[in-house]
Design an enzyme around this catalytic site. Structure first.
Site, PDB file in Angstrom:
ATOM      1  N   VAL A   1      -3.015   8.136  -4.159  1.00  0.00           N
ATOM      2  CA  VAL A   1      -1.655   8.532  -4.535  1.00  0.00           C
ATOM      3  C   VAL A   1      -0.694   7.553  -3.871  1.00  0.00           C
ATOM      4  O   VAL A   1      -0.839   7.242  -2.687  1.00  0.00           O
ATOM      5  CB  VAL A   1      -1.350   9.970  -4.069  1.00  0.00           C
ATOM      6  CG1 VAL A   1       0.081  10.358  -4.421  1.00  0.00           C
ATOM      7  CG2 VAL A   1      -2.316  10.955  -4.717  1.00  0.00           C
TER       8      VAL A   1
ATOM      9  N   GLY B   1       3.519   0.643  -3.425  1.00  0.00           N
ATOM     10  CA  GLY B   1       3.680   1.998  -2.911  1.00  0.00           C
ATOM     11  C   GLY B   1       3.376   2.207  -1.444  1.00  0.00           C
ATOM     12  O   GLY B   1       4.067   2.976  -0.764  1.00  0.00           O
TER      13      GLY B   1
ATOM     14  N   THR C   1       6.379   1.416 -12.964  1.00  0.00           N
ATOM     15  CA  THR C   1       6.728   2.813 -12.733  1.00  0.00           C
ATOM     16  C   THR C   1       8.119   3.088 -13.291  1.00  0.00           C
ATOM     17  O   THR C   1       8.964   2.187 -13.314  1.00  0.00           O
ATOM     18  CB  THR C   1       6.706   3.071 -11.209  1.00  0.00           C
ATOM     19  OG1 THR C   1       5.351   3.023 -10.791  1.00  0.00           O
ATOM     20  CG2 THR C   1       7.304   4.401 -10.817  1.00  0.00           C
TER      21      THR C   1
HETATM   22  N1  ASP Z   1       5.035   2.563  -6.633  1.00  0.00           N
HETATM   23  C1  ASP Z   1       3.936   2.741  -7.527  1.00  0.00           C
HETATM   24  C2  ASP Z   1       2.697   3.067  -6.757  1.00  0.00           C
HETATM   25  O1  ASP Z   1       2.466   2.446  -5.736  1.00  0.00           O
HETATM   26  C3  ASP Z   1       3.679   1.562  -8.387  1.00  0.00           C
HETATM   27  C4  ASP Z   1       4.879   1.050  -9.133  1.00  0.00           C
HETATM   28  O2  ASP Z   1       6.010   1.252  -8.732  1.00  0.00           O
HETATM   29  O3  ASP Z   1       4.678   0.425 -10.171  1.00  0.00           O
HETATM   30  O4  ASP Z   1       1.948   3.897  -7.193  1.00  0.00           O
END
Ligand code: ASP
Length: 326
Positions: A224, A249, A195
């Site tokens: 989500v 997440g 991300t």
């Molecule tokens: N935090 C993001 C999610 O859970 C994934 C990530 O940070 O790569 O959608």
């Protein structure tokens, strides 16, 4: 002529996980390009919101990261994107989730921030809103890379072999923190978290934050994560701080960790310490792993991760720095 009251600062990240050696150079050059684009905006007196949007757009366009083109695929082989942009000076925010036909969801988030009385749009409603305000709708296949088709196939093979790397489910029923921590750590050997995010302070002293993601590999369609949820993976308020997170997440969401961290800065904790405390809290409370960038209204910032590596970059008046470890 405006008088500059603050020295601009831009901090970016491109995910926190066990970034392998062969991917290191791409991650570092990706965050560097984002810094260059975002800091150019700040240097000419542009706003923190413009700088964050510019930096995140560069990383969404870079297939190295799990944002925009090149993102992880859902279990049915599509790209579904989430993004949030927040302006801490005007206390305005815009978010989109589960969009499949937008190349740059951070730009759709900007449109929501500027042009809607609402804060958050999902799915086709978000796409239609963006389209009505001038964004091109593309085919989902334009966002899908063969590299990701291969990754999805491997994830499904691991799942079939009982080595599921999506341990997000299952932990919910397990009340033992020790078990959660052990299972989370095991899962993280497989999980990558690419991300992207940016936080900025402009010459007028306004803070902004943005986070954009394709979510987690093999996620169930419609899922989500924290990234685009206000106060979870992203937040900005001139009265506290700007923050962007990456990582697993579900635990980040349950702790509303972005808001938790900025509130500590408002209460007097230095951003550097607040980031380390946030990562400790994430791990000790829910076995979560990830990374965080945090920037206070006085320009002090913090970066921390509890993963083996994190792609990060910082630009100030005097220096530009990038790295993969702290
Ligand atoms: N935090 C993001 C999610 O859970 C994934 C990530 O940070 O790569 O959608």
């Amino acid at each position: 002529m405006r008088t500059a009251t603050h020295k601009p600062v831009l901090v970016v990240h491109g995910g926190a996980w066990a970034i392998p050696d062969e991917a290191a150079a791409d991650h570092e050059s990706g965050v560097r390009k984002a810094l260059d684009a975002g800091y150019a905006v700040l240097s000419r007196g542009g706003t923190s919101v413009d700088a964050v949007e510019a930096a995140v757009t560069i990383m969404e366009d870079d297939p190295t990261f799990d944002a925009g083109r090149g993102s992880f695929l859902t279990s049915d082989g599509r790209v579904q994107l989430d993004a949030l942009l927040m302006d801490g000076g005007r206390m305005k925010a815009g978010g989109v989730a589960c969009v499949e036909r937008l190349r740059n969801p951070i730009q759709a988030a900007r449109l929501v921030l500027e042009k809607s009385p609402h804060v958050y749009f999902v799915g086709t409603g978000a796409e239609q809103f963006a389209h009505a305000h001038g964004m091109t709708l593309i085919e989902n296949s334009e966002l899908v890379l063969d590299r990701e088709r291969e990754r999805l196939t491997q994830a499904k093979q691991r799942e079939a072999a009982g080595l599921a790397d999506d341990t997000f489910s299952g932990l919910e029923d397990d009340k033992s923190p020790e078990t959660a921590v052990a299972r989370a750590s095991e899962a993280e050997d497989f999980q990558s978290h690419d991300t992207v995010g940016a936080i900025a302070l402009d010459i007028d002293g306004n803070l902004a934050a943005g986070t954009s993601t394709g979510g987690t590999l093999n996620k169930t369609p419609g899922r989500v994560g924290d990234s685009s949820l206000i106060g979870c993976g992203c937040y900005a308020d001139n009265l506290s701080a700007a923050v962007s997170l990456t990582g697993w997440g579900e635990p980040i969401m349950k702790l509303v960790l972005g808001k938790w961290a900025v509130d500590r800065v408002a209460a007097g904790t230095a951003p550097e310490l607040a980031t380390r405390e946030a990562m400790s809290y994430l791990y000790s409370r829910l076995g979560g792993r990830g990374g965080i960038i945090l920037l206070g209204p006085d320009g002090r910032f913090g970066i921390a991760h509890n993963t083996p590596a994190m792609a990060w970059g910082v630009a100030t008046e005097n220096s530009i720095q990038t790295g993969l470890r702290l």
